[in-house]
Design a protein around this motif. Structure first.
Motif, mmCIF file in Angstrom:
data_model
loop_
_atom_site.group_PDB
_atom_site.id
_atom_site.type_symbol
_atom_site.label_atom_id
_atom_site.label_comp_id
_atom_site.label_asym_id
_atom_site.label_seq_id
_atom_site.Cartn_x
_atom_site.Cartn_y
_atom_site.Cartn_z
ATOM 1 N N GLU A 163 -8.632 50.193 -2.096
ATOM 2 C CA GLU A 163 -8.093 50.206 -3.378
ATOM 3 C C GLU A 163 -6.614 50.198 -3.289
ATOM 4 O OE1 GLU A 163 -6.045 51.680 -6.649
ATOM 5 O OE2 GLU A 163 -6.435 52.922 -5.106
ATOM 6 N N PRO A 164 -5.712 49.544 -3.739
ATOM 7 C CA PRO A 164 -4.229 49.553 -3.777
ATOM 8 C C PRO A 164 -3.469 50.863 -3.567
ATOM 9 C CG PRO A 164 -4.870 47.627 -4.972
ATOM 10 C CD PRO A 164 -6.062 48.262 -4.900
ATOM 11 N N LYS A 165 -3.826 51.803 -4.364
ATOM 12 C CA LYS A 165 -3.010 52.926 -4.518
ATOM 13 C C LYS A 165 -3.691 53.792 -3.295
ATOM 14 C CE LYS A 165 -2.403 53.645 -9.447
ATOM 15 N NZ LYS A 165 -2.682 53.920 -10.739
ATOM 16 N N LEU A 166 -4.823 53.751 -2.688
ATOM 17 C CA LEU A 166 -5.238 54.593 -1.612
ATOM 18 C C LEU A 166 -4.719 54.139 -0.515
ATOM 19 C CD1 LEU A 166 -7.138 56.588 -0.216
ATOM 20 C CD2 LEU A 166 -8.648 54.836 -0.344
ATOM 21 N N ARG A 167 -4.440 52.377 -0.417
ATOM 22 C CA ARG A 167 -3.988 51.969 0.699
ATOM 23 C C ARG A 167 -2.479 52.349 0.882
ATOM 24 N NH1 ARG A 167 -3.527 46.313 -0.775
ATOM 25 N NH2 ARG A 167 -5.523 46.106 -0.544
ATOM 26 N N ALA A 168 -1.712 52.483 -0.145
ATOM 27 C CA ALA A 168 -0.184 52.875 -0.122
ATOM 28 C C ALA A 168 -0.187 54.180 0.510
ATOM 29 C CB ALA A 168 0.230 52.655 -1.489
ATOM 30 N N ARG A 169 -1.138 55.186 -0.072
ATOM 31 C CA ARG A 169 -1.026 56.371 0.375
ATOM 32 C C ARG A 169 -1.572 56.683 1.836
ATOM 33 N NH1 ARG A 169 -3.917 57.634 -4.549
ATOM 34 N NH2 ARG A 169 -5.734 57.967 -3.354
ATOM 35 N N VAL A 170 -2.362 55.961 2.316
ATOM 36 C CA VAL A 170 -2.888 55.865 3.758
ATOM 37 C C VAL A 170 -1.477 55.490 4.661
ATOM 38 C CG1 VAL A 170 -4.398 54.863 5.324
ATOM 39 C CG2 VAL A 170 -5.483 55.760 3.396
ATOM 40 N N LEU A 171 -1.038 54.321 4.201
ATOM 41 C CA LEU A 171 -0.029 53.815 4.791
ATOM 42 C C LEU A 171 1.344 54.824 4.877
ATOM 43 C CD1 LEU A 171 -0.268 49.933 3.852
ATOM 44 C CD2 LEU A 171 -0.922 51.117 6.163
ATOM 45 N N ASP A 172 1.661 55.305 3.638
ATOM 46 C CA ASP A 172 2.675 56.339 3.684
ATOM 47 C C ASP A 172 2.324 57.347 4.582
ATOM 48 O OD1 ASP A 172 4.053 55.103 1.705
ATOM 49 O OD2 ASP A 172 3.303 56.306 -0.003
ATOM 50 N N GLY A 173 1.264 57.879 4.833
ATOM 51 C CA GLY A 173 0.776 58.917 5.653
ATOM 52 C C GLY A 173 0.828 58.574 7.079
ATOM 53 N N ILE A 174 0.499 57.263 7.601
ATOM 54 C CA ILE A 174 0.631 56.825 8.885
ATOM 55 C C ILE A 174 2.162 56.847 9.172
ATOM 56 C CG2 ILE A 174 0.510 54.675 10.196
ATOM 57 C CD1 ILE A 174 -2.328 54.280 8.805
#
Length: 265
Positions: free
Chosen positions: A224-235
């Motif tokens: 889901e887009p918000k989760l994707r953004a959080r994961v990529l921020d973390g990476i």
């Protein structure tokens, strides 16, 4: 491995074709040198799952006679249609491509064949080749917790991701690293002289480039887009804080080469 997991690869990468093309590393020249006996001027070649055409362009540079690209994603197939040369694009999965039997000297799949059911796909590939024809499939192992410190560091961020068919088990070991399984499948499909090579490539990437690379992975694209953004921020944060902003990433590139026997039908 479910049929649904294979179907995902038929449409998910075209959602960000430009990002995929810019973020994925190129294959080393040594890999193409290993195909020198088959990748020759005038050869009729097919490629399964060419994506944005990274390997396709290199195949065309070898002055092949024809190149048939079997790409199921309609967006990517549309972009591939602009390649110069004797190129035919078939917008279909391998199972529905309708290619002529015994029409090709060389077939390849570059970081794509895990999206095909090998028990069905490899016999089809074997049938497409002329006697003596060569099949080559390879991968850039982009996520390898066994050998890669960065992969290990970001693994907790991906713990809830839906794994693609390229990754298996709690350590997410890549499909192409199960060497015995891949060689056994080639032999079961009728190929002779199946062999394996391991190539390596070290690429220096910034944290932002690493974020972009992970953004091309199907398990991240499916979030889901918000989760994707959080994961990529973390990476990206792992790259900045844990690796000083620059990651020397060692990619492993397993290559499998097999030949159709010269007396085979």
């Amino acid at each position: 491995m479910t049929r649904e997991s294979h179907l995902v690869g038929r449409h998910i990468f075209g959602a960000d074709a430009a990002g995929y093309a810019s973020a994925r590393p190129h294959y080393p020249e040594a890999l193409y040198a290993a195909l020198a006996g088959a990748l020759i001027p005038g050869a009729d070649v097919f490629e399964i799952g060419p994506g944005t055409g990274q390997a396709s362009r290199r195949l065309l540079a070898a002055d092949v006679g024809s190149l048939t690209l079997v790409e199921p994603d309609p967006v990517l197939a549309g972009e591939l249609a602009g390649l110069a040369g004797n190129v035919r694009v078939v917008n279909a999965p391998l199972e529905d491509a309708g290619l002529a039997a015994g029409a090709f000297d060389l077939g390849v799949a570059a970081t794509s064949f895990h999206w095909v059911d090998a028990s069905r796909g490899l016999p089809m590939v074997h049938n497409l080749l002329r006697p003596g024809g060569v099949w080559a499939m390879w991968w850039t192992v982009l996520h390898d917790p066994e050998e890669d410190l960065f992969s290990r560091a970001v693994l907790p961020l991906l713990k809830d991701a839906a794994l693609p068919p390229s990754l298996r088990g709690p350590e997410q070991r890549h499909y192409s690293l199960w060497t015995g399984d891949r060689l056994a499948e080639l032999r079961a499909a009728g190929f002779a002289h199946a062999q394996h090579q391991m190539h390596d490539m070290t690429v220096r990437m910034t944290a932002a480039e690493m974020r972009a690379l992970y953004g091309t992975f199907s398990m991240v694209r499916r979030m889901e887009p918000k989760l994707r953004a959080r994961v990529l921020d973390g990476i990206e944060a792992v790259g900045e804080q844990g690796f000083g902003g620059i990651i020397a990433r060692r990619f492993r590139i397993p290559l499998f080469i097999a030949r159709k026997a010269r007396g085979a039908a």
